[in-house]
Motif scaffolding. Structure first.
Motif, PDB file in Angstrom:
ATOM      1  N   TYR A  26      12.123  -5.229  -7.744  1.00  0.00           N
ATOM      2  CA  TYR A  26      11.584  -5.994  -8.863  1.00  0.00           C
ATOM      3  C   TYR A  26      10.542  -7.004  -8.372  1.00  0.00           C
ATOM      4  O   TYR A  26      10.683  -7.583  -7.284  1.00  0.00           O
ATOM      5  CB  TYR A  26      12.692  -6.770  -9.575  1.00  0.00           C
ATOM      6  CG  TYR A  26      13.714  -5.910 -10.270  1.00  0.00           C
ATOM      7  CD1 TYR A  26      13.559  -5.527 -11.603  1.00  0.00           C
ATOM      8  CD2 TYR A  26      14.855  -5.476  -9.591  1.00  0.00           C
ATOM      9  CE1 TYR A  26      14.509  -4.749 -12.244  1.00  0.00           C
ATOM     10  CE2 TYR A  26      15.810  -4.685 -10.225  1.00  0.00           C
ATOM     11  CZ  TYR A  26      15.633  -4.327 -11.541  1.00  0.00           C
ATOM     12  OH  TYR A  26      16.575  -3.548 -12.178  1.00  0.00           O
ATOM     13  N   ALA A  27       9.530  -7.240  -9.204  1.00  0.00           N
ATOM     14  CA  ALA A  27       8.578  -8.333  -9.016  1.00  0.00           C
ATOM     15  C   ALA A  27       8.612  -9.175 -10.282  1.00  0.00           C
ATOM     16  O   ALA A  27       8.373  -8.677 -11.385  1.00  0.00           O
ATOM     17  CB  ALA A  27       7.169  -7.795  -8.768  1.00  0.00           C
ATOM     18  N   VAL A  28       8.930 -10.470 -10.137  1.00  0.00           N
ATOM     19  CA  VAL A  28       9.139 -11.359 -11.279  1.00  0.00           C
ATOM     20  C   VAL A  28       8.294 -12.611 -11.094  1.00  0.00           C
ATOM     21  O   VAL A  28       8.178 -13.148  -9.980  1.00  0.00           O
ATOM     22  CB  VAL A  28      10.634 -11.728 -11.408  1.00  0.00           C
ATOM     23  CG1 VAL A  28      10.850 -12.770 -12.497  1.00  0.00           C
ATOM     24  CG2 VAL A  28      11.466 -10.486 -11.699  1.00  0.00           C
ATOM     25  N   ASP A  29       7.698 -13.095 -12.194  1.00  0.00           N
ATOM     26  CA  ASP A  29       6.894 -14.307 -12.165  1.00  0.00           C
ATOM     27  C   ASP A  29       7.786 -15.518 -11.864  1.00  0.00           C
ATOM     28  O   ASP A  29       8.804 -15.725 -12.530  1.00  0.00           O
ATOM     29  CB  ASP A  29       6.188 -14.492 -13.501  1.00  0.00           C
ATOM     30  CG  ASP A  29       5.178 -15.630 -13.460  1.00  0.00           C
ATOM     31  OD1 ASP A  29       5.600 -16.790 -13.566  1.00  0.00           O
ATOM     32  OD2 ASP A  29       3.983 -15.350 -13.332  1.00  0.00           O
ATOM     33  N   LYS A  67       9.570 -13.789 -16.012  1.00  0.00           N
ATOM     34  CA  LYS A  67       9.219 -12.534 -16.671  1.00  0.00           C
ATOM     35  C   LYS A  67       8.880 -11.466 -15.627  1.00  0.00           C
ATOM     36  O   LYS A  67       8.237 -11.744 -14.623  1.00  0.00           O
ATOM     37  CB  LYS A  67       8.010 -12.729 -17.605  1.00  0.00           C
ATOM     38  CG  LYS A  67       8.231 -13.772 -18.689  1.00  0.00           C
ATOM     39  CD  LYS A  67       9.355 -13.374 -19.636  1.00  0.00           C
ATOM     40  CE  LYS A  67       9.522 -14.394 -20.761  1.00  0.00           C
ATOM     41  NZ  LYS A  67      10.655 -14.073 -21.657  1.00  0.00           N
ATOM     42  N   GLU A  68       9.317 -10.246 -15.920  1.00  0.00           N
ATOM     43  CA  GLU A  68       9.059  -9.137 -15.001  1.00  0.00           C
ATOM     44  C   GLU A  68       7.585  -8.777 -14.975  1.00  0.00           C
ATOM     45  O   GLU A  68       6.926  -8.704 -16.011  1.00  0.00           O
ATOM     46  CB  GLU A  68       9.878  -7.921 -15.437  1.00  0.00           C
ATOM     47  CG  GLU A  68       9.664  -6.681 -14.577  1.00  0.00           C
ATOM     48  CD  GLU A  68      10.378  -5.463 -15.122  1.00  0.00           C
ATOM     49  OE1 GLU A  68       9.700  -4.474 -15.447  1.00  0.00           O
ATOM     50  OE2 GLU A  68      11.623  -5.526 -15.249  1.00  0.00           O
ATOM     51  N   LYS A  69       7.061  -8.541 -13.751  1.00  0.00           N
ATOM     52  CA  LYS A  69       5.696  -8.052 -13.584  1.00  0.00           C
ATOM     53  C   LYS A  69       5.688  -6.539 -13.391  1.00  0.00           C
ATOM     54  O   LYS A  69       4.886  -5.839 -13.988  1.00  0.00           O
ATOM     55  CB  LYS A  69       5.030  -8.738 -12.393  1.00  0.00           C
ATOM     56  CG  LYS A  69       4.738 -10.219 -12.603  1.00  0.00           C
ATOM     57  CD  LYS A  69       3.961 -10.802 -11.423  1.00  0.00           C
ATOM     58  CE  LYS A  69       3.567 -12.231 -11.678  1.00  0.00           C
ATOM     59  NZ  LYS A  69       2.770 -12.812 -10.565  1.00  0.00           N
ATOM     60  N   TRP A  70       6.568  -6.051 -12.517  1.00  0.00           N
ATOM     61  CA  TRP A  70       6.706  -4.601 -12.331  1.00  0.00           C
ATOM     62  C   TRP A  70       8.042  -4.326 -11.657  1.00  0.00           C
ATOM     63  O   TRP A  70       8.697  -5.221 -11.124  1.00  0.00           O
ATOM     64  CB  TRP A  70       5.561  -4.004 -11.508  1.00  0.00           C
ATOM     65  CG  TRP A  70       5.309  -4.591 -10.130  1.00  0.00           C
ATOM     66  CD1 TRP A  70       4.374  -5.503  -9.785  1.00  0.00           C
ATOM     67  CD2 TRP A  70       6.019  -4.276  -8.909  1.00  0.00           C
ATOM     68  NE1 TRP A  70       4.440  -5.797  -8.439  1.00  0.00           N
ATOM     69  CE2 TRP A  70       5.433  -5.052  -7.885  1.00  0.00           C
ATOM     70  CE3 TRP A  70       7.062  -3.429  -8.589  1.00  0.00           C
ATOM     71  CZ2 TRP A  70       5.863  -5.001  -6.569  1.00  0.00           C
ATOM     72  CZ3 TRP A  70       7.510  -3.373  -7.270  1.00  0.00           C
ATOM     73  CH2 TRP A  70       6.907  -4.146  -6.274  1.00  0.00           C
ATOM     74  N   ARG A  71       8.451  -3.052 -11.716  1.00  0.00           N
ATOM     75  CA  ARG A  71       9.640  -2.610 -10.996  1.00  0.00           C
ATOM     76  C   ARG A  71       9.424  -1.169 -10.556  1.00  0.00           C
ATOM     77  O   ARG A  71       8.636  -0.433 -11.147  1.00  0.00           O
ATOM     78  CB  ARG A  71      10.901  -2.742 -11.842  1.00  0.00           C
ATOM     79  CG  ARG A  71      10.994  -1.838 -13.056  1.00  0.00           C
ATOM     80  CD  ARG A  71      12.271  -2.177 -13.840  1.00  0.00           C
ATOM     81  NE  ARG A  71      12.489  -1.303 -14.969  1.00  0.00           N
ATOM     82  CZ  ARG A  71      11.961  -1.465 -16.172  1.00  0.00           C
ATOM     83  NH1 ARG A  71      11.146  -2.486 -16.397  1.00  0.00           N
ATOM     84  NH2 ARG A  71      12.227  -0.626 -17.148  1.00  0.00           N
ATOM     85  N   PHE A  72      10.153  -0.783  -9.512  1.00  0.00           N
ATOM     86  CA  PHE A  72       9.992   0.566  -8.968  1.00  0.00           C
ATOM     87  C   PHE A  72      11.371   1.081  -8.574  1.00  0.00           C
ATOM     88  O   PHE A  72      12.131   0.400  -7.890  1.00  0.00           O
ATOM     89  CB  PHE A  72       9.072   0.558  -7.750  1.00  0.00           C
ATOM     90  CG  PHE A  72       8.654   1.926  -7.279  1.00  0.00           C
ATOM     91  CD1 PHE A  72       7.395   2.429  -7.592  1.00  0.00           C
ATOM     92  CD2 PHE A  72       9.509   2.722  -6.524  1.00  0.00           C
ATOM     93  CE1 PHE A  72       7.006   3.692  -7.151  1.00  0.00           C
ATOM     94  CE2 PHE A  72       9.133   3.976  -6.101  1.00  0.00           C
ATOM     95  CZ  PHE A  72       7.883   4.465  -6.416  1.00  0.00           C
ATOM     96  N   LYS A  73      11.707   2.305  -9.002  1.00  0.00           N
ATOM     97  CA  LYS A  73      13.002   2.882  -8.669  1.00  0.00           C
ATOM     98  C   LYS A  73      12.905   3.636  -7.351  1.00  0.00           C
ATOM     99  O   LYS A  73      12.106   4.551  -7.188  1.00  0.00           O
ATOM    100  CB  LYS A  73      13.487   3.827  -9.771  1.00  0.00           C
ATOM    101  CG  LYS A  73      14.938   4.270  -9.557  1.00  0.00           C
ATOM    102  CD  LYS A  73      15.480   5.030 -10.747  1.00  0.00           C
ATOM    103  CE  LYS A  73      16.957   5.349 -10.557  1.00  0.00           C
ATOM    104  NZ  LYS A  73      17.517   6.100 -11.699  1.00  0.00           N
ATOM    105  N   THR A  74      13.775   3.249  -6.414  1.00  0.00           N
ATOM    106  CA  THR A  74      13.789   3.864  -5.086  1.00  0.00           C
ATOM    107  C   THR A  74      14.839   4.973  -5.027  1.00  0.00           C
ATOM    108  O   THR A  74      15.452   5.318  -6.035  1.00  0.00           O
ATOM    109  CB  THR A  74      14.096   2.797  -4.021  1.00  0.00           C
ATOM    110  OG1 THR A  74      15.436   2.332  -4.207  1.00  0.00           O
ATOM    111  CG2 THR A  74      13.126   1.633  -4.126  1.00  0.00           C
ATOM    112  N   ASP A  75      15.072   5.477  -3.820  1.00  0.00           N
ATOM    113  CA  ASP A  75      15.996   6.600  -3.643  1.00  0.00           C
ATOM    114  C   ASP A  75      17.461   6.187  -3.597  1.00  0.00           C
ATOM    115  O   ASP A  75      18.340   7.055  -3.568  1.00  0.00           O
ATOM    116  CB  ASP A  75      15.666   7.344  -2.340  1.00  0.00           C
ATOM    117  CG  ASP A  75      14.328   8.065  -2.410  1.00  0.00           C
ATOM    118  OD1 ASP A  75      13.831   8.248  -3.529  1.00  0.00           O
ATOM    119  OD2 ASP A  75      13.799   8.435  -1.347  1.00  0.00           O
TER     120      ASP A  75
END
Length: 943
Positions: free
Chosen positions: A482-485, A490-498
């Motif tokens: 997660y990347a949060v301000d 507030k969330e900026k972006w998220r990425f699902k890993t393995d």
């Protein structure tokens, strides 16, 4: 070289390449050895006429006819070990008997049960004349039962010239009372090998080679001296490491998988789980030195400051010289020590529920905050004269806290409750302290402890956050990064890993590095664009790791679990020749995207990258999504109308999501029969039903026996459902702050096997249920000769000897029975106590010596038992109880623990000089007993 998951063809190809490389390495290494051969200093002919075991120490004086400095590279000892494993010490003294090198290891590291040479490598020891080699170990008579030790060979063939000695009472660094000639006048079979340091130079007739000192300068762009880079634990550096990367070396140090490396100048500092601390060349991965603490390292990583390495073990905080690995000092807590933070000459660290501040140079107390903190494995953050630490959770139903403490005084400034259990290290940046929990990432104002915001995720946040340029980055067991301000939450972006993320991220300029699990024996390393979350690079490694990446010298370093390989740290550097990597976009925080993601689990961009071998057209995918959404809308409308017609009140619910995780809660209770009932509750928050869930308990088998199988089948668990695995453990020894854990496995909605590891649960003071027993002095002495023993010692100011005797009596009154009366010896008093453990049917004896020393009151303790695993818990609990009761007395102040070697020497020398009085009219005089000649008191009743 890259470590990736490969198919059979690639496997064969890599094995072939690896074999060729290995042959080349061996060839090159052999060539170098031939050029620069060692030269041995020898005072034996290679055949031993005798073998001798001594608990004091073996010393041999070595002379050099060459009067310029040369380097000692190896010490060789001819001998064999017997019995259980124990420690060894190797010292090198200069001609004035000053210690210039110290090394500690286990007997099994170098000695076998067969008579052979043990080769112990020595690092960077330069001498310029005569020197002494000192070797000691925990040795007893090999003919006795249940003993341990090493017997060293003696040679009588060559003239001894008074070179070989026994060092009385020598058990540690350079300590000796006197050097006595060896018993039979021969020489110990101990040799030293010397080696050149630079180029080959002129030698004398005896071919002793001189070392040319290496004056090459240190290198390095920036340091990473502790966990998450700095005392604020920001996890960010200006050192630039750009993807793609390739692995350039693997250290052979062994590792723990959870500890994170630290880097200062040209050296990487790391550790293994068995107590070894290592310094490794940052360029090559070659080990510079190793220090063996002899204790398990659970929850610590090295912290380096002012040329000193600080690391916590199961009982101590160690300070080790960063240049040569020499021991400086250690501070005893009696409990597992977490990561240390060093600021302004003070070391801050947690142990159990206490927070400590000690002097970084001397190891002396500054202050101690008792009973207020928990989660010491995370370590404190120290910023602006304030220490931020996890507060103590008093039961399974009460939340943790974040607590702020004055760094100078130890006084509490403020504390604030979390809504769940804390699970990450605090990070402090720009007036905000961040902490991860089971469900939320929290942000608190550092000035008053008030919550600024919290961000909910779908799993436990064991990933300590990294903060850079207004964004906080962290991972969760829900598989997302997660990347949060930082200002708004507030969330900026998220990425699902393995897989599950327990690794803390690291930021290098505009690149975010983090690791995730893939399977039980595989992990993945990711590089993301910090602004957009775009995946720039990914590497699968055949190791498990929870380590936080460390960045320095233009390289990325990661600690790994060896997984059967001789590995500890992996080092990566930028590669211009690495294969092209197809970038993958992250899930950007937009309303339309996040709704779809909540329903479907991930965006098209990630799904296509993770299953690149499966192809489909974007039009077909779009039509599928639209059709699925239309069906869901129709079903929702029908349900809404049906509920309204039945008069059912609408209830707001969270959207179904597949981005959650399996959550684990754990607890324990002591049963009336003294067994331990452990409960592990598994809650399915994945967003789908899981199948074939199983719980596998992990526990110290030397301390517990289990009354059932370690594997519990939990079956299928619906989304939101809960299952509980219950285990009954029977204590087999004294239990004091031991840890249990569990592995949860299940099949997800796609049939793939998933694994989640429970955060270890510490068992607080499950004491061994002792009761006092009657015994006689004869029986007491015989038992001390045959059982195992362990020592400890504490010094206090402001408490008298008589008061201390009463404190020990009070502490042990319900557990042990005093044998006779306290005996006065050498300005102090000795008491003897005996007890029996009901649960394990083991005997425990305690000899306590209380004496005055330079205005302080010393308590010297030696515990004996016929159950070796229980000794640690028994003595730790007694020591802690004495410590807490004593410090509660007005004006009493704990000065600190006494070095173990000093404890042994004091109790051996003082107690052995006393005597048993007439017991039933008979004198008791048993040779060489620990308590021989100790007076338990005149007792005509036959006690």
């Amino acid at each position: 070289m890259k470590m990736v998951r490969y198919n059979d063809c690639n496997c064969i190809f890599r094995i072939a390449v690896g074999t060729i490389v290995l042959i080349l390495v061996l060839f090159i290494e052999g060539t170098v050895t031939a050029v620069a051969a060692d030269t041995e200093i020898v005072y034996d002919d290679g055949d031993a006429e005798n073998f001798l075991s001594t608990g004091d120490g073996y010393v041999i004086k070595m002379s050099s006819p060459f009067y310029k400095p040369f380097t000692i590279t190896t010490v060789k000892i001819f001998g064999y070990r017997y019995g259980d494993d124990s420690w060894i010490n190797l010292d090198i003294w200069d001609q004035d008997k000053n210690t210039i090198y110290h090394y500690t290891a286990m007997q099994s590291d170098y000695f076998t049960f067969d008579k052979s040479w043990a080769n112990i490598n020595v690092e960077n020891v330069v001498v310029d004349g005569d020197f002494y080699v000192f070797f000691s170990t925990d040795s007893h008579n090999p003919n006795d039962l249940n003993t341990t030790g090493v017997e060293v060979g003696e040679d009588y063939s060559l003239p001894s010239e008074d070179r070989s000695y026994i060092a009385d009472f020598s058990n540690s660094v350079g300590f000796y009372n006197s050097l006595e000639p060896s018993i039979h006048g021969g020489n110990w079979m101990i040799r030293a090998a010397v080696h050149e340091g630079g180029s080959i130079v002129e030698t004398d007739d005896n071919n002793i080679i001189v070392k040319n000192d290496d004056t090459s300068e240190l290198y390095g762009v920036s340091d990473w001296p502790m966990f998450q880079h700095d005392a604020a634990h920001t996890g960010a550096t200006d050192d630039v490491v750009l993807p793609p990367l390739e692995m350039v070396w693997v250290s052979d140090t062994g590792g723990s998988g959870s500890g994170s490396p630290s880097i200062v100048a040209d050296t990487v500092f790391t550790h293994d789980s068995h107590g070894g601390v290592y310094a490794v060349d940052a360029k090559t991965g070659v080990t510079k030195w190793k220090y063996a603490t002899g204790e398990i390292i659970y929850d610590s990583s090295p912290t380096v400051s002012e040329n000193t390495v600080y690391i916590g073990t199961e009982e101590h905080l160690y300070a080790i010289d960063a240049t040569n690995g020499y021991f400086k000092w250690k501070y005893k807590t009696g409990h597992n020590v977490g990561m240390a933070t060093v600021v302004d000459g003070n070391v801050y660290f947690g142990a159990r529920s206490d927070l400590y501040s000690i002097d970084a140079t001397t190891g002396k107390d500054q202050w101690k905050l008792e009973g207020k903190v928990g989660g010491n494995e995370f370590g404190p953050a120290v910023v602006g004269g304030v220490v931020y630490m996890i507060g103590f959770m008093r039961s399974e139903t009460i939340s943790d806290t974040i607590i702020a403490i004055n760094a100078a005084t130890g006084a509490e400034i403020w504390s604030c409750d979390l809504e769940d259990e804390a699970s990450s290290t605090p990070t402090v940046v720009d007036g905000i302290v961040y902490i991860g929990g089971n469900d939320y990432l929290y942000a608190f104002d550092t000035s008053n402890g008030k919550e600024k915001w919290k961000y909910q995720v779908g799993g436990v946040i064991e990933s300590s956050p990294a903060v850079s340029r207004g964004t906080i980055y962290f991972g969760s067991e829900d598989h997302f990064v997660y990347a949060v301000d930082t200002a708004t939450g507030k969330e900026k972006w998220r990425f699902k890993t393995d897989g599950s993320i327990q690794s803390s991220p690291a930021v290098s300029e505009n690149v975010l590095y983090v690791c995730s699990g893939v399977s039980i024996d595989e992990s993945a390393i990711y590089a993301f664009d910090t602004a957009t979350g775009t995946l720039k690079w990914k590497q699968i490694i055949n190791f498990q790791t929870h380590s936080a990446p460390a960045i320095a010298n233009g390289m990325l370093y990661i600690g790994v679990d060896p997984n059967g390989y001789n590995a500890g740290v992996l080092a990566f550097a930028h590669s211009d020749t690495a294969p092209a990597f197809e970038e993958v976009a992250a899930i950007v925080s937009q309303s339309s995207t996040s709704i779809i993601d909540s329903i479907l689990g991930e965006t098209e961009s990630q799904e296509s990258s993770l299953t690149s071998d499966q192809t489909s057209t974007s039009l077909k995918n779009s039509m599928n999504w639209i059709f699925l959404l239309a069906v869901l809308v129709v079903v929702g409308a029908v349900l809404f109308i049906a509920l309204k017609r039945k008069g059912v009140k609408e209830v707001a619910t969270a959207p179904i999501t597949s981005s959650g995780s399996v959550d684990i809660k754990r607890g324990y209770e002591i049963l009336p029969n003294r067994d331990l009932r452990v409960g592990i509750r598994v809650t399915n928050n994945t967003g789908y039903s899981v199948m074939n869930a199983e719980s596998i308990l992990e526990y110290p088998e030397s301390l517990f026996s289990i009354k059932d199988n370690i594997l519990h089948n939990l079956g299928n668990i619906d989304n939101g459902g809960t299952r509980t695995a219950t285990y009954i453990l029977k204590p087999m020894a004294c239990i004091h702050q031991e840890k249990i854990s569990a592995l949860i496995t299940y099949r997800d909605h796609l049939g793939n096997k998933q694994t989640t590891r429970m955060r270890p649960k510490e068992l607080h003071c499950v004491f061994p249920f002792l009761k006092g027993i009657d015994t006689t002095p004869d029986e007491y002495i015989r038992f001390t000769e045959s059982g195992y023993h362990r020592e400890d010692g504490i010094s206090f100011d402001g408490v008298s000897i008589d008061d201390m005797i009463r404190i020990i009596d009070t502490t042990c009154a319900q557990r042990l029975k005093q044998i006779g009366e306290a005996t006065t010896v050498d300005g102090g008093k000795i008491i003897y106590l005996a007890g029996e453990s009901l649960g394990e049917k083991a005997t425990y004896l305690l000899t306590a010596l209380v004496q005055e020393y330079h205005g302080l009151t010393q308590i010297i303790l030696r515990a004996h038992s016929d159950n070796k695993p229980g000794l640690v818990g028994f003595l730790s609990e007694i020591t802690d109880s004495i410590r807490h009761l004593t410090t509660s007395i007005q004006s009493a102040k704990e000065i600190g623990v006494i070095e173990k070697t000093r404890v042994i020497n004091i109790i051996d020398s003082v107690v052995q000089r006393t005597y048993f009085g007439d017991v039933g009219g008979a004198d008791v005089n048993i040779k060489d007993s620990v308590v021989t000649r100790s007076k338990i008191g005149d007792d005509k009743s036959g006690l």
